[in-house]
Design an enzyme around this catalytic site. Structure first.
Site, short mmCIF file in Angstrom:
data_model
loop_
_atom_site.label_atom_id
_atom_site.label_comp_id
_atom_site.label_asym_id
_atom_site.label_seq_id
_atom_site.Cartn_x
_atom_site.Cartn_y
_atom_site.Cartn_z
N THR A 76 17.46 62.52 55.84
CA THR A 76 17.88 63.47 54.80
C THR A 76 18.02 64.89 55.35
O THR A 76 17.24 65.34 56.18
CB THR A 76 16.84 63.47 53.66
OG1 THR A 76 16.75 62.16 53.14
CG2 THR A 76 17.23 64.43 52.56
N ILE A 119 10.88 65.47 55.15
CA ILE A 119 10.44 64.50 56.15
C ILE A 119 8.93 64.31 56.09
O ILE A 119 8.16 65.26 56.29
CB ILE A 119 10.86 64.95 57.57
CG1 ILE A 119 12.35 65.25 57.62
CG2 ILE A 119 10.46 63.88 58.59
CD1 ILE A 119 13.25 64.11 57.16
N HIS A 173 -5.27 57.47 27.39
CA HIS A 173 -6.42 58.35 27.62
C HIS A 173 -6.40 59.56 26.67
O HIS A 173 -7.43 60.24 26.55
CB HIS A 173 -6.43 58.87 29.05
CG HIS A 173 -6.99 57.92 30.06
ND1 HIS A 173 -6.34 56.76 30.44
CD2 HIS A 173 -8.15 57.95 30.78
CE1 HIS A 173 -7.07 56.13 31.35
NE2 HIS A 173 -8.17 56.83 31.57
N GLY A 174 -5.26 59.83 26.05
CA GLY A 174 -5.17 61.00 25.18
C GLY A 174 -5.38 62.29 25.94
O GLY A 174 -4.94 62.43 27.08
N GLY A 175 -6.09 63.23 25.33
CA GLY A 175 -6.31 64.53 25.96
C GLY A 175 -7.05 64.44 27.27
O GLY A 175 -6.81 65.24 28.19
N GLU A 229 13.58 57.21 49.33
CA GLU A 229 14.24 56.07 49.97
C GLU A 229 15.30 55.43 49.06
O GLU A 229 15.43 54.21 48.99
CB GLU A 229 13.21 55.03 50.43
CG GLU A 229 12.32 55.60 51.54
CD GLU A 229 11.51 54.54 52.26
OE1 GLU A 229 12.01 53.42 52.45
OE2 GLU A 229 10.38 54.86 52.65
N GLU A 239 19.47 55.49 40.77
CA GLU A 239 20.92 55.42 40.62
C GLU A 239 21.58 54.80 41.86
O GLU A 239 22.53 54.01 41.74
CB GLU A 239 21.48 56.82 40.36
CG GLU A 239 21.11 57.41 39.01
CD GLU A 239 19.66 57.86 38.92
OE1 GLU A 239 19.15 57.97 37.78
OE2 GLU A 239 19.02 58.11 39.98
#
Length: 379
Positions: A126, A157, A338-340, A363, A367
């Site tokens: 990349t 990287i 777990h909520g808050g 990787e 899409e």
């Protein structure tokens, strides 16, 4: 089809759980907060044989197969997916590229150090302006006698700073030409080869991500993997296996988040009973468990095809895409259960939630996986 888990895989799982409990869990939130890459941990994993999982014993590796490799990455990632990500990148990208395409001299020179965990590997494809469009890369290698002069940069990287060796794919021909890119192996300390910016990330913070910079970096032609012009084609094959890695990473995150949510739901009481007894929570857990099971089956189908030498580009993309999307969904639902409390750093689901999203990007985005799948089914 054989659905039995082998004795080797069970042994690996128990070994990693014990190791993670002692050497990862007590320190993982500190590493996360400070973006510390725990290099010494990877030397320890190398001593256990997990830095060269797929490398044959003749080159110092463990000689395991892809089913066992999935178990390694999954079990580490159930505890800390940052460590799972780094372990996956080292094994399936840098090390595996040399294993798949290096000549005998190159394998004997580099694989033992990588497999033993003496060296940590990086892999560079990349660039700043070329994410999914890898063929448009700008980093070049120009022939100069028996050497090549590299100029440019790679970004995002893994182990860009701490890596001792990197496999990088750079342009030796025309931009956009799939046969105009070549893979080079470059050791740390080579003049003109340096590290740049370290990324400040939302998740996977203990897995180091940084730039690689090439400034008139002079590399001998002996460092070329395979033939000049084969780099892009090699990369696509490496990424086929890499999708199993990210799928296994996703599976580990999903299982870790699910197990945390299940435990919490059974312990937490509201209106005089465990919240797991409420249908709304029970259905969430049912969906999570089912989709995790489906992810695991897809991954091991891809592993089976990889081991047998069956073309697995389509099934690998399916496994990576599905497992990564499931992992994001499961992490989200686990936090909701777990909520808050799930929004605090006192519970593990907060970290799983942050770490999960990378799996749909790294990787090959979701899409891109759909593009790969559609092209293969429409052939």
């Amino acid at each position: 089809m054989n659905f039995e888990t082998s004795e080797t895989r069970n042994t690996i799982a128990h070994s990693i759980r014990d190791f993670a409990k002692k050497n990862i869990k007590p320190f993982m939130m500190d590493w996360d907060e400070n973006q510390t890459f725990p290099e010494e941990l990877f030397h320890q994993l190398g001593a256990m044989g997990f830095m060269g999982v797929l490398v044959p014993e003749v080159y110092g590796g463990s000689g395991m197969d892809y089913h066992e490799y999935i178990t390694v990455i999954e079990e580490i990632s159930k505890v800390d997916s940052s460590i799972g990500l780094s372990l996956a990148a080292h094994n399936s990208l840098c090390t595996n590229h040399i294993l798949e395409f290096g000549n005998e001299v190159q394998k004997e020179k580099w694989l033992p150090k990588l497999a033993h965990g003496e060296w940590i590997g990086a892999w560079g494809l990349t660039e700043h302006n070329t994410g999914s469009d890898a063929g448009g890369m700008s980093t070049t290698a120009v022939a100069d006698g028996d050497h090549y002069i590299l100029n440019g940069a790679k970004n995002f990287i893994t182990h860009g700073i701490s890596g001792h060796i990197a496999v990088v794919i750079v342009r030796t021909g025309e931009k956009g030409d799939s046969k105009g890119m070549t893979a080079f192996v470059i050791e740390k300390g080579t003049p003109g080869f340096s590290s740049g910016k370290k990324e400040n990330k939302m998740g996977m913070r203990a897995s180091e991500t940084a730039e690689l910079i090439f400034d008139n970096c002079r590399i001998h032609k002996d460092s070329i993997l395979g033939e000049v012009g084969d780099g892009f084609i090699q990369s696509m094959k490496v990424l086929d296996g890499g999708r199993i890695s990210i799928g296994a990473l996703s599976l580990g995150i999903a299982k870790g988040a699910y197990e945390a949510a299940l435990k919490y739901a059974q312990e937490r009481e509201q209106f005089g009973k465990s919240i797991s007894k409420f249908q709304a929570i029970g259905f969430k857990l049912a969906d999570m468990a089912t989709e995790i099971e489906a992810s695991e089956l897809l991954l091991h189908k891809a592993a089976h095809d990889k081991i047998k030498g069956i073309k697995m580009t389509k099934i690998g993309a399916m496994a990576k895409m599905y497992a990564s999307e499931v992992c994001v969904k499961v992490a989200n639902e686990a936090l909701q259960i777990h909520g808050g409390y799930g929004y605090t750093k006192d519970f593990p689901v907060e970290k799983f939630y942050r770490d999960a999203k990378l799996c749909t990007i790294g990787e090959g985005t979701t899409e891109i996986q759909k593009l790969v799948i559609s092209r293969n089914i429409l052939k």
